[in-house]
Design an enzyme around this catalytic site. Structure first.
Site, PDB file in Angstrom:
ATOM      1  N   CYS A  43       0.813  -1.215   0.000  1.00 32.62           N
ATOM      2  CA  CYS A  43       0.000   0.000   0.000  1.00 32.62           C
ATOM      3  C   CYS A  43       0.848   1.268   0.000  1.00 32.62           C
ATOM      4  O   CYS A  43       0.435   2.281  -0.542  1.00 32.62           O
ATOM      5  CB  CYS A  43      -0.981   0.003   1.167  1.00 32.62           C
ATOM      6  SG  CYS A  43      -0.242   0.050   2.801  1.00 32.62           S
ATOM      7  N   CYS A  64      -4.274  -3.977   8.497  1.00 34.04           N
ATOM      8  CA  CYS A  64      -2.911  -3.771   8.005  1.00 34.04           C
ATOM      9  C   CYS A  64      -1.945  -4.560   8.873  1.00 34.04           C
ATOM     10  O   CYS A  64      -2.181  -4.728  10.072  1.00 34.04           O
ATOM     11  CB  CYS A  64      -2.602  -2.274   8.067  1.00 34.04           C
ATOM     12  SG  CYS A  64      -0.903  -1.834   7.674  1.00 34.04           S
ATOM     13  N   ASP A  65      -0.843  -4.998   8.290  1.00 30.09           N
ATOM     14  CA  ASP A  65       0.128  -5.772   9.069  1.00 30.09           C
ATOM     15  C   ASP A  65       0.858  -4.936  10.118  1.00 30.09           C
ATOM     16  O   ASP A  65       1.481  -5.473  11.023  1.00 30.09           O
ATOM     17  CB  ASP A  65       1.123  -6.498   8.167  1.00 30.09           C
ATOM     18  CG  ASP A  65       1.954  -5.591   7.295  1.00 30.09           C
ATOM     19  OD1 ASP A  65       1.557  -4.426   7.090  1.00 30.09           O
ATOM     20  OD2 ASP A  65       2.997  -6.034   6.800  1.00 30.09           O
TER      21      ASP A  65
END
Length: 101
Positions: A43, A64-65
């Site tokens: 992203c 999101c990680d």
């Protein structure tokens, strides 16, 4: 200096690739498909954040990680549809916060 490193690194990577010795390099894996109009997977390469769902082994889903913490848990893949997860108020707030940064 930085650019010259990547030029040389790309040449070496491409040489190996042509010899069927592929090594994943995130930068190249994201940039090269962009030349064909394929959006990058990362992203940060988009210039803005998007929901990049992370699913843990127990099914918990996060946007999101970088945000795999209880505060950002948006649901569980075993209990919620993808549409439900995507429409989660937590996802919407996450994306708004990232735009402000």
């Amino acid at each position: 200096m930085f650019a010259s490193f990547y030029k040389q690194f790309f040449r070496l990577w491409l040489k190996d690739l042509k010899q069927c010795d592929y090594m994943s390099v995130t930068l190249f894996d994201n940039l090269i498909p962009m030349f064909k109009g394929i959006p990058p997977m990362q992203c940060g390469m988009l210039g803005f954040c998007s929901a990049q769902f992370v699913i843990e082994a127990n099914g918990n889903v996060y946007p999101c990680d970088f945000y795999v913490v209880d505060q950002y848990k948006i649901g569980n893949i075993l209990e919620n549809s993808i549409d439900e997860l995507h429409q989660s108020p937590i996802v919407k707030e996450f994306l708004l916060q990232e735009k402000r940064m």
